[in-house]
Design a protein around this motif. Structure first.
Motif, mmCIF file in Angstrom:
data_model
loop_
_atom_site.group_PDB
_atom_site.id
_atom_site.type_symbol
_atom_site.label_atom_id
_atom_site.label_comp_id
_atom_site.label_asym_id
_atom_site.label_seq_id
_atom_site.Cartn_x
_atom_site.Cartn_y
_atom_site.Cartn_z
ATOM 1 N N UNK A 61 0.796 -1.226 0.000
ATOM 2 C CA UNK A 61 0.000 0.000 0.000
ATOM 3 C C UNK A 61 0.831 1.280 0.000
ATOM 4 N N UNK A 62 2.159 1.157 0.154
ATOM 5 C CA UNK A 62 2.985 2.370 0.222
ATOM 6 C C UNK A 62 4.419 2.072 -0.226
ATOM 7 N N UNK A 63 5.217 3.123 -0.246
ATOM 8 C CA UNK A 63 6.615 2.988 -0.637
ATOM 9 C C UNK A 63 7.414 2.098 0.302
ATOM 10 N N UNK A 64 7.043 2.100 1.580
ATOM 11 C CA UNK A 64 7.725 1.221 2.532
ATOM 12 C C UNK A 64 7.486 -0.243 2.164
ATOM 13 N N UNK A 65 6.274 -0.546 1.744
ATOM 14 C CA UNK A 65 5.942 -1.916 1.309
ATOM 15 C C UNK A 65 6.834 -2.324 0.137
ATOM 16 N N UNK A 66 6.964 -1.423 -0.826
ATOM 17 C CA UNK A 66 7.804 -1.676 -1.999
ATOM 18 C C UNK A 66 9.237 -1.954 -1.563
ATOM 19 N N UNK A 67 9.740 -1.143 -0.641
ATOM 20 C CA UNK A 67 11.100 -1.330 -0.143
ATOM 21 C C UNK A 67 11.276 -2.657 0.572
ATOM 22 N N UNK A 68 10.290 -3.054 1.360
ATOM 23 C CA UNK A 68 10.360 -4.323 2.088
ATOM 24 C C UNK A 68 10.418 -5.508 1.130
ATOM 25 N N UNK A 69 9.562 -5.494 0.122
ATOM 26 C CA UNK A 69 9.544 -6.588 -0.860
ATOM 27 C C UNK A 69 10.851 -6.597 -1.641
ATOM 28 N N UNK A 70 11.268 -5.435 -2.094
ATOM 29 C CA UNK A 70 12.495 -5.325 -2.874
ATOM 30 C C UNK A 70 13.707 -5.807 -2.086
ATOM 31 N N UNK A 71 13.820 -5.383 -0.841
ATOM 32 C CA UNK A 71 14.953 -5.795 -0.002
ATOM 33 C C UNK A 71 14.946 -7.294 0.256
ATOM 34 N N UNK A 72 13.784 -7.841 0.583
ATOM 35 C CA UNK A 72 13.683 -9.257 0.898
ATOM 36 C C UNK A 72 14.018 -10.130 -0.317
ATOM 37 N N UNK A 73 13.433 -9.804 -1.453
ATOM 38 C CA UNK A 73 13.694 -10.577 -2.671
ATOM 39 C C UNK A 73 15.144 -10.383 -3.127
ATOM 40 N N UNK A 74 15.662 -9.186 -2.961
ATOM 41 C CA UNK A 74 17.039 -8.907 -3.358
ATOM 42 C C UNK A 74 18.074 -9.704 -2.576
ATOM 43 N N UNK A 75 17.711 -10.227 -1.419
ATOM 44 C CA UNK A 75 18.630 -11.020 -0.604
ATOM 45 C C UNK A 75 18.645 -12.498 -0.986
ATOM 46 N N UNK A 76 17.763 -12.915 -1.865
ATOM 47 C CA UNK A 76 17.724 -14.317 -2.297
ATOM 48 C C UNK A 76 18.958 -14.605 -3.150
ATOM 49 N N UNK A 77 19.645 -15.699 -2.839
ATOM 50 C CA UNK A 77 20.805 -16.094 -3.637
ATOM 51 C C UNK A 77 20.403 -16.275 -5.093
ATOM 52 N N UNK A 78 21.165 -15.684 -5.989
ATOM 53 C CA UNK A 78 20.908 -15.811 -7.417
ATOM 54 C C UNK A 78 20.065 -14.702 -8.005
ATOM 55 N N UNK A 79 19.510 -13.837 -7.174
ATOM 56 C CA UNK A 79 18.736 -12.710 -7.688
ATOM 57 C C UNK A 79 19.711 -11.605 -8.091
ATOM 58 N N UNK A 80 19.577 -11.140 -9.315
ATOM 59 C CA UNK A 80 20.475 -10.118 -9.833
ATOM 60 C C UNK A 80 19.847 -8.730 -9.844
ATOM 61 N N UNK A 81 18.543 -8.662 -10.053
ATOM 62 C CA UNK A 81 17.876 -7.365 -10.144
ATOM 63 C C UNK A 81 16.411 -7.515 -9.752
ATOM 64 N N UNK A 82 15.896 -6.513 -9.036
ATOM 65 C CA UNK A 82 14.508 -6.528 -8.577
ATOM 66 C C UNK A 82 13.868 -5.194 -8.927
ATOM 67 N N UNK A 83 12.648 -5.253 -9.442
ATOM 68 C CA UNK A 83 11.879 -4.046 -9.734
ATOM 69 C C UNK A 83 10.460 -4.268 -9.209
ATOM 70 N N UNK A 84 9.971 -3.307 -8.395
ATOM 71 C CA UNK A 84 8.635 -3.430 -7.810
ATOM 72 C C UNK A 84 7.833 -2.186 -8.169
#
Length: 90
Positions: free
Chosen positions: A35-58
């Motif tokens: 619902x907000x920019x903080x949500x976007x940041x949380x998803x982006x940060x969490x997914x970005x920490x997965x091994x093998x993830x090179x780029x994330x866009x939300x």
């Protein structure tokens, strides 16, 4: 020599070739509950920490999550990361 941009780098074609062997086309997911920019940041940060993830866009407006990842990275690991951030995939 690089023929795409004429930069003079003789290694450009080799680097691009290796990249295409290890990565796959971006995967697109839909995230529920943001619902907000903080949500976007949380998803982006969490997914970005997965091994093998090179780029994330939300994208908040559409709920779209686009992930560029290595071929060995599973969709399940992305879903797990989204859940860890407090959201779900559609």
């Amino acid at each position: 020599m690089c023929t795409s941009c004429n930069c003079g780098d003789s290694r450009s074609d080799v680097v691009l070739g290796v990249e295409s062997l290890t990565t796959r086309a971006p995967e697109v997911f839909e995230v529920e509950g943001m619902t907000c920019g903080h949500c976007v940041g949380s998803v982006s940060d969490s997914v970005g920490q997965v091994d093998g993830v090179r780029e994330v866009s939300v994208d908040l407006a559409t709920g779209r999550l686009e992930v560029q990842m290595d071929k060995g990275t599973s969709r399940q690991s992305i879903e797990t990361a989204v859940r860890a951030a407090g959201y779900t995939l559609r």
